[in-house]
Structure formats: structure tokens, C-alpha cells
Design an enzyme around this catalytic site. Structure first.
Site, PDB file in Angstrom:
ATOM      1  N   ARG A   1      23.005  37.926  53.899  1.00 13.33           N
ATOM      2  CA  ARG A   1      22.732  37.859  52.451  1.00 13.33           C
ATOM      3  C   ARG A   1      21.247  38.068  52.151  1.00 13.33           C
ATOM      4  NH1 ARG A   1      22.814  32.819  54.483  1.00 13.33           N
ATOM      5  NH2 ARG A   1      21.439  31.200  53.631  1.00 13.33           N
ATOM      6  N   HIS A   2      20.402  37.740  53.101  1.00 14.90           N
ATOM      7  CA  HIS A   2      18.965  37.890  52.874  1.00 14.90           C
ATOM      8  C   HIS A   2      18.570  39.366  52.817  1.00 14.90           C
ATOM      9  CE1 HIS A   2      18.701  33.631  53.353  1.00 14.90           C
ATOM     10  NE2 HIS A   2      19.205  33.697  54.578  1.00 14.90           N
TER      11      HIS A   2
ATOM     12  N   HIS B   1      14.382  34.318  56.189  1.00  8.78           N
ATOM     13  CA  HIS B   1      14.924  34.687  54.880  1.00  8.78           C
ATOM     14  C   HIS B   1      14.257  35.906  54.255  1.00  8.78           C
ATOM     15  CE1 HIS B   1      16.739  30.440  53.947  1.00  8.78           C
ATOM     16  NE2 HIS B   1      16.990  30.846  55.184  1.00  8.78           N
TER      17      HIS B   1
ATOM     18  N   THR C   1      -8.602  30.738  51.114  1.00  7.83           N
ATOM     19  CA  THR C   1      -7.342  30.134  50.662  1.00  7.83           C
ATOM     20  C   THR C   1      -6.105  30.860  51.184  1.00  7.83           C
ATOM     21  OG1 THR C   1      -7.327  31.590  48.738  1.00  7.83           O
ATOM     22  CG2 THR C   1      -8.399  29.441  48.468  1.00  7.83           C
ATOM     23  N   GLY C   2      -6.260  32.095  51.612  1.00  7.06           N
ATOM     24  CA  GLY C   2      -5.121  32.957  51.954  1.00  7.06           C
ATOM     25  C   GLY C   2      -4.566  33.686  50.742  1.00  7.06           C
ATOM     26  N   ILE C   3      -4.974  33.256  49.558  1.00  8.80           N
ATOM     27  CA  ILE C   3      -4.358  33.795  48.332  1.00  8.80           C
ATOM     28  C   ILE C   3      -4.796  35.232  48.075  1.00  8.80           C
ATOM     29  CG2 ILE C   3      -4.151  33.522  45.833  1.00  8.80           C
ATOM     30  CD1 ILE C   3      -4.568  30.479  46.289  1.00  8.80           C
TER      31      ILE C   3
ATOM     32  N   CYS D   1      -8.248  34.188  54.750  1.00  8.00           N
ATOM     33  CA  CYS D   1      -9.449  34.081  53.916  1.00  8.00           C
ATOM     34  C   CYS D   1      -9.651  32.598  53.630  1.00  8.00           C
ATOM     35  CB  CYS D   1      -9.363  34.946  52.656  1.00  8.00           C
ATOM     36  SG  CYS D   1      -8.035  34.560  51.503  1.00  8.00           S
TER      37      CYS D   1
ATOM     38  N   ASP E   1     -11.701  37.538  55.773  1.00  9.36           N
ATOM     39  CA  ASP E   1     -12.990  37.755  55.119  1.00  9.36           C
ATOM     40  C   ASP E   1     -13.945  36.706  55.709  1.00  9.36           C
ATOM     41  OD1 ASP E   1     -12.445  35.378  53.818  1.00  9.36           O
ATOM     42  OD2 ASP E   1     -12.554  36.193  51.783  1.00  9.36           O
TER      43      ASP E   1
HETATM   44  C1  RB5 Z   1     -14.267  33.790  49.216  1.00  2.00           C
HETATM   45  O1  RB5 Z   1     -15.213  32.921  48.699  1.00  2.00           O
HETATM   46  C2  RB5 Z   1     -12.875  33.397  48.756  1.00  2.00           C
HETATM   47  O2  RB5 Z   1     -12.727  33.706  47.412  1.00  2.00           O
HETATM   48  C3  RB5 Z   1     -11.836  34.083  49.587  1.00  2.00           C
HETATM   49  O3  RB5 Z   1     -12.002  33.754  50.933  1.00  2.00           O
HETATM   50  C4  RB5 Z   1     -10.395  33.770  49.267  1.00  2.00           C
HETATM   51  O4  RB5 Z   1     -10.171  32.400  49.228  1.00  2.00           O
HETATM   52  C5  RB5 Z   1      -9.832  34.465  48.098  1.00  2.00           C
HETATM   53  O5  RB5 Z   1      -8.661  34.344  47.770  1.00  2.00           O
END
Ligand code: RB5
Length: 146
Positions: free
Chosen positions: A132-133, A98, A67-69, A65, A8
């Protein structure tokens, strides 16, 4: 090996670093953008990559992104995807060995380009250990058949 990559707006700079790395490594890739720094919604960029991996159009996916989250959560909603959020080299190796992860997610606001390059290089070259994985992965993937 063919890879799909996207980000993003929060991951544009690191995506450029990683596409440079893929070029250096001679790895074919498709880049889903975005093409500008305008604010976008990360699911719109995670899902095309996840769909390509799930459909076997590419072997692996890379999502970036802030955070990658958000990218990892979105990708893991697609059947067949095992997306690992990784910010260290040890985990990059372990998640291939794994978890047989088929997508990696990273956060541009979390790590620098040098570490991200090492993570991606390690992740792309580490094989799944099986054994096992395999059984453990089957137990997760079976949930998608319900
Ligand atoms: C964008 O501001 C931010 O929320 C996005 O890049 C990301 O971190 C979401 O998980």
C-alpha cells in the site's frame, strides 16, 4: 550500497561522526564537504547529493545542517528525491518502510552524535515495505510528471 553525504557549516562535526560510522560499517561514500567551517549556503551542498541520488550515481544521501530543515527542503526540490528529516530511531525505520526515503536529513544542533549514529544505522539497513505504501508514493511522485 553507496552513499553521498554533505553538510553546511552547522553540520560539519556531525558529518565527521557519520563518515566515521560509514567507514566502520564498510559503506562506500562520497563526501561533498564543506572542507572548512566557513559559513556556506546549505542549498549549495544539498543539491549535489540530491542530484547524485536522483541520477542513480549513489543509492542514498545523508544531509546535515544546524536543524536539518534547510537541507531537507532543498533536497526535496530535486525530482525523484524523498528526503526525510529525522531525529529519532522510530522515524528512521518508519520512513524507510513507509516512504522509501532516499535521503535522510538531520540537525547537528538538535541531536547528539550517539543518537545520530543509531538513526543512520537503522535507516541504512531498513527495507521499504512496498504494498500500500507504493501506491501512496506513486501519488506523490506523479506530481513531478506534470
Ligand atoms: C545555518 O546557520 C543554519 O541556518 C543552517 O545550518 C540550517 O539550520 C538551516 O536550515
Amino acid at each position: 550500497m553507496k552513499v553521498a553525504i554533505s553538510s553546511d557549516h552547522g553540520g560539519n562535526n556531525l558529518r565527521k561522526e557519520i563518515t566515521d560510522l560509514l567507514k566502520e560499517l564498510g559503506i562506500e561514500y562520497v563526501d561533498y564537504g564543506p572542507d572548512s567551517d566557513a559559513s556556506v549556503d546549505y542549498p549549495d551542498y544539498a543539491i549535489p547529493v540530491a542530484n547524485d541520488v536522483a541520477a542513480g550515481k549513489v543509492d542514498r544521501g545523508i544531509l546535515i545542517c544546524g536543524t536539518g530543515i534547510g537541507m531537507s527542503i532543498a533536497a526535496n526540490k530535486v525530482k525523484g528525491i524523498r528526503c526525510a528529516l529525522v531525529h529519532d530511531v522510530f522515524s528512521a525505520k518508519a520512513t524507510r518502510e513507509h516512504n522509501d526515503s532516499n535521503i535522510i536529513a538531520m540537525g547537528e544542533r538538535v541531536i547528539g552524535a550517539g543518537l545520530a549514529r543509531e538513526i543512520v544505522s537503522t535507516w541504512l539497513t531498513t527495507e521499504f515495505e512496498g504494498g500500500r505504501h507504493e501506491r501512496r508514493i506513486d501519488k506523490m511522485m506523479d506530481l513531478e510528471k506534470q
